[in-house]
Design a protein around this motif. Structure first.
Motif, mmCIF file in Angstrom:
data_model
loop_
_atom_site.group_PDB
_atom_site.id
_atom_site.type_symbol
_atom_site.label_atom_id
_atom_site.label_comp_id
_atom_site.label_asym_id
_atom_site.label_seq_id
_atom_site.Cartn_x
_atom_site.Cartn_y
_atom_site.Cartn_z
ATOM 1 N N GLY A 209 0.825 -1.206 0.000
ATOM 2 C CA GLY A 209 0.000 0.000 0.000
ATOM 3 C C GLY A 209 0.858 1.255 0.000
ATOM 4 O O GLY A 209 0.533 2.255 -0.633
ATOM 5 N N ALA A 210 1.999 1.201 0.744
ATOM 6 C CA ALA A 210 2.852 2.370 0.824
ATOM 7 C C ALA A 210 3.469 2.711 -0.518
ATOM 8 O O ALA A 210 3.852 3.848 -0.768
ATOM 9 C CB ALA A 210 3.951 2.133 1.862
ATOM 10 N N SER A 211 3.600 1.704 -1.393
ATOM 11 C CA SER A 211 4.237 1.937 -2.683
ATOM 12 C C SER A 211 3.251 2.477 -3.720
ATOM 13 O O SER A 211 3.660 2.887 -4.799
ATOM 14 C CB SER A 211 4.864 0.639 -3.205
ATOM 15 N N HIS A 212 1.965 2.461 -3.432
ATOM 16 C CA HIS A 212 0.953 2.937 -4.364
ATOM 17 C C HIS A 212 0.923 4.456 -4.399
ATOM 18 O O HIS A 212 1.155 5.122 -3.401
ATOM 19 C CB HIS A 212 -0.432 2.425 -3.955
ATOM 20 N N SER A 213 0.583 5.011 -5.541
ATOM 21 C CA SER A 213 0.305 6.432 -5.617
ATOM 22 C C SER A 213 -1.067 6.683 -5.010
ATOM 23 O O SER A 213 -1.853 5.748 -4.796
ATOM 24 C CB SER A 213 0.328 6.891 -7.073
ATOM 25 N N ALA A 214 -1.358 7.956 -4.763
ATOM 26 C CA ALA A 214 -2.665 8.282 -4.194
ATOM 27 C C ALA A 214 -3.786 7.870 -5.139
ATOM 28 O O ALA A 214 -4.825 7.356 -4.700
ATOM 29 C CB ALA A 214 -2.743 9.777 -3.901
ATOM 30 N N LEU A 215 -3.598 8.070 -6.434
ATOM 31 C CA LEU A 215 -4.623 7.690 -7.406
ATOM 32 C C LEU A 215 -4.824 6.181 -7.448
ATOM 33 O O LEU A 215 -5.950 5.687 -7.565
ATOM 34 C CB LEU A 215 -4.273 8.215 -8.791
ATOM 35 N N GLU A 216 -3.740 5.423 -7.363
ATOM 36 C CA GLU A 216 -3.873 3.966 -7.323
ATOM 37 C C GLU A 216 -4.581 3.529 -6.052
ATOM 38 O O GLU A 216 -5.385 2.588 -6.058
ATOM 39 C CB GLU A 216 -2.490 3.318 -7.415
ATOM 40 N N THR A 217 -4.308 4.246 -4.962
ATOM 41 C CA THR A 217 -4.913 3.896 -3.675
ATOM 42 C C THR A 217 -6.413 4.145 -3.671
ATOM 43 O O THR A 217 -7.196 3.291 -3.236
ATOM 44 C CB THR A 217 -4.247 4.698 -2.544
ATOM 45 N N VAL A 218 -6.846 5.303 -4.168
ATOM 46 C CA VAL A 218 -8.278 5.626 -4.107
ATOM 47 C C VAL A 218 -9.101 4.709 -5.000
ATOM 48 O O VAL A 218 -10.285 4.453 -4.724
ATOM 49 C CB VAL A 218 -8.534 7.105 -4.470
ATOM 50 N N GLN A 219 -8.501 4.197 -6.075
ATOM 51 C CA GLN A 219 -9.244 3.322 -6.966
ATOM 52 C C GLN A 219 -9.569 1.986 -6.315
ATOM 53 O O GLN A 219 -10.423 1.245 -6.808
ATOM 54 C CB GLN A 219 -8.449 3.120 -8.255
ATOM 55 N N GLU A 220 -8.935 1.688 -5.173
ATOM 56 C CA GLU A 220 -9.203 0.439 -4.466
ATOM 57 C C GLU A 220 -10.177 0.634 -3.309
ATOM 58 O O GLU A 220 -10.460 -0.303 -2.565
ATOM 59 C CB GLU A 220 -7.887 -0.137 -3.943
ATOM 60 N N THR A 221 -10.698 1.848 -3.153
ATOM 61 C CA THR A 221 -11.620 2.126 -2.061
ATOM 62 C C THR A 221 -13.051 1.755 -2.440
ATOM 63 O O THR A 221 -13.353 1.432 -3.592
ATOM 64 C CB THR A 221 -11.581 3.624 -1.694
ATOM 65 N N SER A 222 -13.937 1.837 -1.459
ATOM 66 C CA SER A 222 -15.377 1.712 -1.701
ATOM 67 C C SER A 222 -15.944 3.127 -1.758
ATOM 68 O O SER A 222 -15.754 3.909 -0.820
ATOM 69 C CB SER A 222 -16.048 0.915 -0.589
ATOM 70 N N PHE A 223 -16.612 3.460 -2.842
ATOM 71 C CA PHE A 223 -17.044 4.838 -3.048
ATOM 72 C C PHE A 223 -18.386 4.880 -3.756
ATOM 73 O O PHE A 223 -18.852 3.903 -4.349
ATOM 74 C CB PHE A 223 -15.993 5.610 -3.870
ATOM 75 N N GLY A 224 -19.011 6.037 -3.691
ATOM 76 C CA GLY A 224 -20.241 6.296 -4.427
ATOM 77 C C GLY A 224 -19.988 7.375 -5.449
ATOM 78 O O GLY A 224 -19.155 8.264 -5.232
ATOM 79 N N THR A 225 -20.684 7.322 -6.573
ATOM 80 C CA THR A 225 -20.445 8.295 -7.637
ATOM 81 C C THR A 225 -21.634 9.223 -7.818
ATOM 82 O O THR A 225 -22.778 8.858 -7.574
ATOM 83 C CB THR A 225 -20.141 7.588 -8.972
ATOM 84 N N ALA A 313 -16.301 -3.800 6.510
ATOM 85 C CA ALA A 313 -15.085 -4.134 5.766
ATOM 86 C C ALA A 313 -14.724 -3.010 4.795
ATOM 87 O O ALA A 313 -13.541 -2.670 4.620
ATOM 88 C CB ALA A 313 -15.276 -5.446 5.007
ATOM 89 N N ARG A 314 -15.732 -2.410 4.177
ATOM 90 C CA ARG A 314 -15.485 -1.300 3.249
ATOM 91 C C ARG A 314 -14.918 -0.095 3.991
ATOM 92 O O ARG A 314 -14.029 0.597 3.482
ATOM 93 C CB ARG A 314 -16.787 -0.930 2.539
ATOM 94 N N LEU A 315 -15.448 0.160 5.185
ATOM 95 C CA LEU A 315 -14.936 1.289 5.957
ATOM 96 C C LEU A 315 -13.476 1.056 6.351
ATOM 97 O O LEU A 315 -12.662 1.977 6.308
ATOM 98 C CB LEU A 315 -15.804 1.521 7.195
ATOM 99 N N ARG A 316 -13.154 -0.166 6.734
ATOM 100 C CA ARG A 316 -11.761 -0.465 7.078
ATOM 101 C C ARG A 316 -10.850 -0.238 5.868
ATOM 102 O O ARG A 316 -9.739 0.289 5.993
ATOM 103 C CB ARG A 316 -11.633 -1.902 7.580
ATOM 104 N N THR A 317 -11.324 -0.632 4.690
ATOM 105 C CA THR A 317 -10.542 -0.399 3.469
ATOM 106 C C THR A 317 -10.331 1.091 3.238
ATOM 107 O O THR A 317 -9.221 1.545 2.929
ATOM 108 C CB THR A 317 -11.255 -1.008 2.249
ATOM 109 N N ASN A 318 -11.396 1.874 3.390
ATOM 110 C CA ASN A 318 -11.303 3.314 3.173
ATOM 111 C C ASN A 318 -10.392 3.990 4.193
ATOM 112 O O ASN A 318 -9.632 4.903 3.862
ATOM 113 C CB ASN A 318 -12.691 3.948 3.205
ATOM 114 N N MET A 319 -10.467 3.530 5.449
ATOM 115 C CA MET A 319 -9.609 4.106 6.466
ATOM 116 C C MET A 319 -8.152 3.748 6.211
ATOM 117 O O MET A 319 -7.244 4.553 6.454
ATOM 118 C CB MET A 319 -10.046 3.622 7.850
ATOM 119 N N GLY A 320 -7.915 2.545 5.705
ATOM 120 C CA GLY A 320 -6.556 2.158 5.349
ATOM 121 C C GLY A 320 -6.016 3.031 4.222
ATOM 122 O O GLY A 320 -4.847 3.436 4.224
ATOM 123 N N ALA A 321 -6.886 3.326 3.247
ATOM 124 C CA ALA A 321 -6.485 4.196 2.147
ATOM 125 C C ALA A 321 -6.200 5.609 2.649
ATOM 126 O O ALA A 321 -5.234 6.261 2.217
ATOM 127 C CB ALA A 321 -7.586 4.228 1.079
#
Length: 369
Positions: A209-225, A313-321
């Motif tokens: 995760g530390a090696s990811h860019s911010a854009l790569e990181t956010v694409q792995e989150t749970s989000f609404g559009t 689980a989605r919230l944990r993913t988002n908090m990790g991001a």
């Protein structure tokens, strides 16, 4: 999981303190201490408050004479708050803490090392146990106060008994360092989602995760559009109860309606210490929604959905991001610039038009959910 059972009429936080550092963009900071309740919403006229030390028909209140001798009082006063002694009842003393238009009523623990946020309720512990029965879980004693976890279907509330057992308090216990002790007490209870935190206590980010860019990181989150799939995408970390996060949604809607930008809203929880633990249930409610429904639910403050295991689980993913990108507060925005580099804004930008103009067209592909 829904919001806590409302045994007391305690106002929720409708705003936050201004940024701690002059010159920073307005945002809800990850850490602000101590915790206070907002009297009026941002932009609304606040009711005229009595001058410090004055009350209506109750004479004059004064600061505690032993302010420098009680650890929890010293901690609160150190934040710049004005403290008034409200007297004692059922073996506990009450105080009010005010800074500007924000205040809290607190019950001081017998040892002076902790406080409960909220007033005393005219409900004895014996009556509570008789009514609730098997829905009660004992939390043990902390700083001389007996804790009770009360479940009502999918809702819950933590209460503390006064030393004489003749009254209870529905609220959160904080120690003299600002630590949320209630969170620790309920962490082991099945079905209670732990409060997500950001910082050194949240655990180290993985090497990957530390090696990811911010854009790569956010694409792995749970989000609404919100907005057209073909529009330029702006990733947006929000705490659902952060007034600045709500403001950013209002500011960006005209650009969404003009098909200039699509918002990818990433719910996180960073204000539990500020809003009596309500940010986490609100974020879980949004993350229980379908992607296309999340923004509308947030806009209408619709947090009625029960938090599911999947939502947790989605919230944990988002908090990790959030931790991975070094989130300092909400709102925080991430986007791909026209020159291929990454853009980032922490807090409300001074010029939305410039920010929107810098986002590359067609800057995203539909992420797999």
């Amino acid at each position: 999981m829904r919001n806590m059972v409302s045994f007391a009429a305690i106002a929720g936080v409708l705003g936050i303190f201004a940024p701690a550092v002059a010159g920073e963009a307005p945002r809800c900071a990850v850490k602000i201490a101590p915790q206070f309740i907002k009297v009026a919403d941002e932009g609304a006229a606040a009711p005229k408050a009595p001058a410090v030390g004055e009350t209506e028909g109750a004479g004059v209140l004064t600061a505690p004479a032993d302010l420098d001798k009680i650890s929890i009082l010293k901690h609160i006063a150190g934040s710049g708050a004005n403290i008034l002694d409200l007297g004692s009842a059922h073996g506990l003393r009450s105080i009010s803490a005010r800074r500007g238009e924000q205040f809290m009523v607190l019950q001081i623990a017998p040892d002076g090392e902790a406080a409960i946020s909220g007033p005393q309720l005219d409900l004895s512990i014996s009556k509570l146990l008789s009514v609730a029965g098997s829905q009660v879980t004992e939390l043990g004693e902390a700083h001389g106060l007996r804790g009770i976890f009360l479940r009502n279907g999918q809702e819950f509330q933590v209460l503390y008994a006064t030393p004489d057992g003749q009254a209870t308090m529905a609220g959160v216990m904080w120690d003299a360092t600002g630590k949320n002790l209630t969170r620790e007490q309920v962490a082991g209870i099945e079905g209670v989602a732990p409060t997500a935190v950001i910082g050194k206590d949240a655990g180290a980010a993985s090497a990957e995760g530390a090696s990811h860019s911010a854009l790569e990181t956010v694409q792995e989150t749970s989000f609404g559009t919100l907005g057209d799939d073909g529009a330029a995408r702006l990733w947006l970390f929000v705490d659902p109860l952060c007034s600045y996060s709500v403001r950013v949604l209002q500011d960006l809607k005209p650009f969404v309606e003009q098909h200039r930008v699509q918002l990818a809203i990433i719910p996180v929880s960073v204000l539990d210490y500020e809003d009596q633990g309500q940010s986490t249930p609100a974020a879980l409610a949004l993350l229980s929604k379908a992607s296309g429904e999340m923004a509308t639910a947030w806009e209408h403050q619709d947090f009625r959905s029960l938090g599911t295991t999947e939502a947790a689980a989605r919230l944990r993913t988002n908090m990790g991001a959030a931790q991975s990108i070094g989130l300092r507060g909400t709102p925080t925005m991430i986007w791909r610039k026209s020159d291929g580099s990454e853009g980032r804004a922490d807090g409300l930008p001074s010029d939305w038009k410039d920010l929107i103009a810098s986002i590359a067209e067609g800057s995203h592909a539909a992420a797999e959910r």
